[in-house]
Structures are given as structure tokens and as C-alpha cells.
Design an enzyme around this catalytic site. Structure first.
Site, short mmCIF file in Angstrom:
data_model
loop_
_atom_site.label_atom_id
_atom_site.label_comp_id
_atom_site.label_asym_id
_atom_site.label_seq_id
_atom_site.Cartn_x
_atom_site.Cartn_y
_atom_site.Cartn_z
N HIS A 130 -2.75 -9.08 3.62
CA HIS A 130 -1.49 -8.73 2.97
C HIS A 130 -0.94 -7.50 3.67
O HIS A 130 -1.67 -6.58 4.01
CB HIS A 130 -1.74 -8.43 1.49
N SER A 179 0.34 -3.88 -7.60
CA SER A 179 1.05 -5.10 -7.24
C SER A 179 0.22 -5.94 -6.27
O SER A 179 0.02 -7.15 -6.48
CB SER A 179 2.40 -4.71 -6.62
N LYS A 194 -2.52 -9.45 -7.37
CA LYS A 194 -2.36 -10.79 -6.78
C LYS A 194 -3.65 -11.25 -6.11
O LYS A 194 -4.06 -12.41 -6.22
CB LYS A 194 -1.24 -10.77 -5.71
N1 URA Z 1 3.44 -5.96 -1.24
C1 URA Z 1 3.27 -6.21 -2.56
O1 URA Z 1 2.79 -7.28 -2.93
N2 URA Z 1 3.64 -5.31 -3.44
C2 URA Z 1 4.16 -4.13 -3.10
O2 URA Z 1 4.47 -3.33 -3.97
C3 URA Z 1 4.34 -3.85 -1.73
C4 URA Z 1 3.96 -4.79 -0.81
#
Ligand code: URA
Length: 444
Positions: free
Chosen positions: A82, A183, A187
Site C-alpha cells: 500500500h 485508514s 483495510k
Molecule cells: N492511503 C489510505 O488508505 N489512507 C490514507 O489515509 C492515505 C493513504
């Protein structure tokens, strides 16, 4: 509990309790806290920050706002990557099919464009028919079948991140270490990743321009991700100029298709993608050494297997394969304008933030939550930092469906380029790697 009390307590710098954080997320998800009050709280968090305990509580509350993916039937190691967000950062589109071709499972929940940075979901959805909204059962089935599924937050999985993310995008509350940490990690835990490679960007096109801010974010992500049971490594990478040559949703998908079809692509995009694919495979325990993992990643790309895998994933997610197999069939933006160099010399500087903003004004991103994306909008950078230029050479082309969008974007794109007589000093693309063991300068 009352939301106004929570807002004012955070505004004054107090620590929110576990119960307050859980209540807040539940109430927001159920619609009993409106966006304007959540925005006020996000802004208070932006200024006052959160302790590590609060950040963990927020992450867990966001995970608990939905279900978790059940990948227990999948025997392959589950690994994801990510990025904290950049301009022209399309690495996920390349590394996901490469890693999935090499025997690991990639359960990838991505985000949309955030601020001036682009988002993987918006890029994927520029492919006609491609749905990023799979049920969790289909998510798991697809990963079992082809090794990868590419989805977004939904009513079923991390709905709290879906709502808060969209709000942060348009309320100037993106640049917050606890909000970014919760955030991203909500996920990744909910999707079932066992190991995670993070690309934490610094530079003008990144969320944190200064390396110190990016480093603090990376350390926080690694520490909390590890506390939540994942093996997490982070790279600190330079985002002073855009990555690759395309900025804008379909333009970026096209750039990746070309690379997967055997075109060389730009050096920075290719290098960062190879490094990240190799590190994912190594983190997942699939290859003992970085060198062997990188060689396998290179071969998967050059043999066309990565493209086959991407098309397989896209087919299962409903995409119209004709534009993936023949990208020239994709409709062109109605309007385009090319800016040419006024003088000869070298590109001394190419400002990623200015290019990212130009892309948004062209229609590739959102200025309000309800804005539609123009899939064909964006920029093609014909020249990058260090390239030599002759007067009259095209340096950048802008694309949009609305001619009026050029009024703001052309001056920005023009000012993003600085030409001069000398070649500029090269700065490293990858600065260091951070893990629980600490930070080490990047060397292969
Ligand atoms: N990627 C994400 O999923 N959330 C964020 O706040 C920044 C980058």
C-alpha cells in the site's frame, strides 16, 4: 455520550477513551453523526493528533465497523502493498499481478484519489465494466482461484474507512499520521493480509513533503501494524516528481498495460515496481533472497505472465477485455493541449504537486465528494527531471473532456517544469527501509 463533547475534548488536546472512539465510529456509520460534525472532529484530530493507544483503538473500531475477509481456506501466504499516496503512482497495478503470478495471495483493498494524489480504485474503475465492489465471499473465491482481487472499502468491509476517507479527501484532513495509520491498517487487517509492504512517500507530491514527517508515519505504521499481528516493512521513497510518465486514471492504466506488454516504460516506475514486487515476495517468505525474488519478478513481467494475470483478474471483476487487449480502442479525451519548451537545456525540476493539482483541475480527481471523475483526463509527461530538451520539443500534453479546464491546469503544468542549462543532481528514488528492527539505508 455527545459528539460535541468529544469534538471539544479533542480540540483541547485530550485523549479520547476506548469507549468514546467505539461509540463515535458506530454512530457515524449509522448516520446519527452527520458529516459536518465528523469533519470538525477530524480537523481537531488533524491539529491535536492521537496517542498510540487512541490510534490502535480507532483502527480496531474501523475494522469492527464491517466484517473481515475469511481467507482461511487459502494456503498461499497472503501479502499486500500500500502506498501513502503520490502523483502518477500506479505501482499497485503492476505488482499485484506479478506477485499473484508467483504463488502468493494478494488480497488488496485500495482507496480512491485522496487530495492531490491518485487512487488505485479510480484507476481500476476507468476500465469499462471493472467492478471494485465484490462481496467478501467473491473476494475470497477470486483470491483462491487466481491469487488476487482488487477491491475498495464497502458497506461490508471497513465501511468506516469508506466514509471517513471520502470526507477527508475534500476537507483538508488528509495529512494526519493517526488518520492515515488507521485508514491504511484497518483495510489491511480486515482484508486478511499477513504481511504488508508500505511505500511511504516524501516530497512535494506526497502527503508529507518533508522526509521527517514521512519517517514518523512509517515508524507508526510499522509499529501499529506489527502490534495488530502483521509483518510490516516500509520503504521511504521520493515523490518530488511524478512517478512514470502518465498522470490520470485511464492514462495510468494504459502506461501499465504498455509495460506489461513489453514496452520499457520509464525507469523510475519500473525500478520501484520491481523493488516492491521483490520485497513483497520476500516478506511473504516465498523467496529466501531479495535477488532471487527480483529475478522472478523481472521474468514474470518480461514473459507477459503479469499481463495475462492482470487480464484474468480484470475478467473476473467484469472488465471489458477488448480495451485491455487493444488499449487504442479506449476513447480519447475530447480536448488535448501540448506545451512545448521555450528554451533548450535540461529539465531542472518537475513539481509533482503542481502536476497533481493540474490533473484534478483537468477532471481526474474530485474537488467535492459528489464529483464525477473524467477517466480520460490527465497529463502525459514527455520529459522528466534530468532529460535534455530542445526549444520547441513537447514537454507535456494535457487531456480533458471540458475545454474550460485548461484555464487553471495549463498555467500549473507549465510552472511545474523548470528548464536550465545544467543537468540537475540526481536524488535517490528509495531512501531507506524501515522495519521493527529499525531503519537502514536502501541498497539492493
Ligand atoms: N492511503 C489510505 O488508505 N489512507 C490514507 O489515509 C492515505 C493513504
Amino acid at each position: 455520550m455527545h459528539i460535541i463533547d468529544i469534538i471539544t475534548r479533542k480540540q483541547a488536546g485530550s485523549e479520547l477513551s476506548h469507549a468514546e472512539i467505539n461509540w463515535l465510529i458506530k454512530e457515524y456509520i449509522s448516520g446519527r453523526i452527520p458529516d459536518y460534525q465528523m469533519t470538525a472532529l477530524l480537523m481537531a484530530i488533524y491539529f491535536q493528533g492521537m496517542s498510540r493507544r487512541e490510534t490502535v483503538d480507532l483502527t480496531l473500531a474501523m475494522i469492527a465497523s464491517g466484517s473481515r475477509a475469511d481467507l482461511s481456506a487459502i494456503r498461499r501466504p497472503k501479502v499486500d502493498k500500500h502506498s501513502t499516496g503520490g502523483v502518477g503512482d500506479k505501482v499497485s497495478l503492476l505488482v499485484a499481478p506479478i506477485a499473484a503470478s508467483l504463488g502468493v495471495a494478494v488480497p488488496m483493498i485500495s482507496g480512491r484519489g485522496l487530495g492531490h494524489t491518485g487512487g488505485t480504485l479510480d484507476k481500476l474503475e476507468s476500465i469499462p465494466g471493472f467492478t471494485t465492489n465484490l462481496s467478501l465471499d467473491r473476494f475470497a473465491e477470486q483470491i483462491a482461484a487466481v491469487g488476487c482481487a482488487l477491491i475498495g472499502q464497502s458497506d461490508e468491509i471497513v465501511p468506516a474507512d469508506q466514509k471517513i476517507y471520502a470526507l477527508r479527501d475534500v476537507t483538508g484532513t488528509v495529512r494526519s499520521i493517526p488518520l492515515i495509520t488507521a485508514s491504511i491498517l484497518s483495510k489491511k487487517v480486515a482484508e486478511g493480509a499477513e504481511s504488508l509492504l508500505l511505500d511511504v512517500k516524501f516530497g512535494r507530491g506526497a502527503v508529507f513533503a518533508e522526509v521527517e514527517g514521512a519517517r514518523e508515519l512509517a515508524i507508526n505504521l510499522v509499529a501499529i501494524g506489527s502490534e495488530l499481528g502483521m509483518k510490516v516493512h516500509a520503504l521511504l521513497t521520493n515523490m518530488d516528481q511524478p512517478l512514470g510518465c502518465a498522470v490520470g486514471n485511464w492514462l495510468e492504466v494504459r502506461e501499465c498495460l504498455d509495460i506489461m506488454a513489453g514496452k520499457p516504460g520509464s525507469d523510475d516506475l519500473r525500478e520501484l515496481s520491481m523493488v516492491q514486487a521483490a520485497l513483497m515476495l520476500q516478506l511473504a517468505g516465498k523467496y529466501a533472497s531479495y535477488t532471487s525474488a527480483r529475478q522472478a519478478a523481472e521474468e514474470t513481467l518480461s514473459s507477459g505472465r503479469a499481463l495475462e494475470k492482470f487480464i484474468e483478474i480484470a475478467r473476473l471483476q467484469g472488465a471489458n477485455l477488448s480495451v485491455l487487449e487493444k488499449p487504442d480502442l479506449y476513447p480519447q479525451a475530447e480536448h488535448c493541449q501540448t506545451i512545448s519548451a521555450m528554451t533548450s537545456g535540461y529539465v531542472q525540476d518537475l513539481n509533482a504537486l503542481a502536476i497533481g493539482k493540474a490533473a484534478i483541475y483537468l477532471g481526474a480527481g474530485r474537488l467535492r465528494k459528489e464529483d464525477d471523475i473524467d477517466n480520460t483526463a490527465g497529463l502525459i509527461l514527455h520529459k522528466k527531471r534530468g532529460d535534455s530538451v530542445q526549444a520547441g520539443d513537447p514537454i507535456v500534453t494535457l487531456y480533458t473532456s471540458q475545454e474550460a479546464n485548461f484555464a487553471e491546469s495549463i498555467p500549473l503544468a507549465t510552472a511545474a517544469y523548470q528548464l536550465g542549462a545544467q543537468t540537475p543532481r540526481r536524488s535517490p528514488l528509495i531512501l531507506s527501509e524501515i522495519s521493527e528492527a529499525g531503519e537502514k539505508p536502501w541498497t539492493e
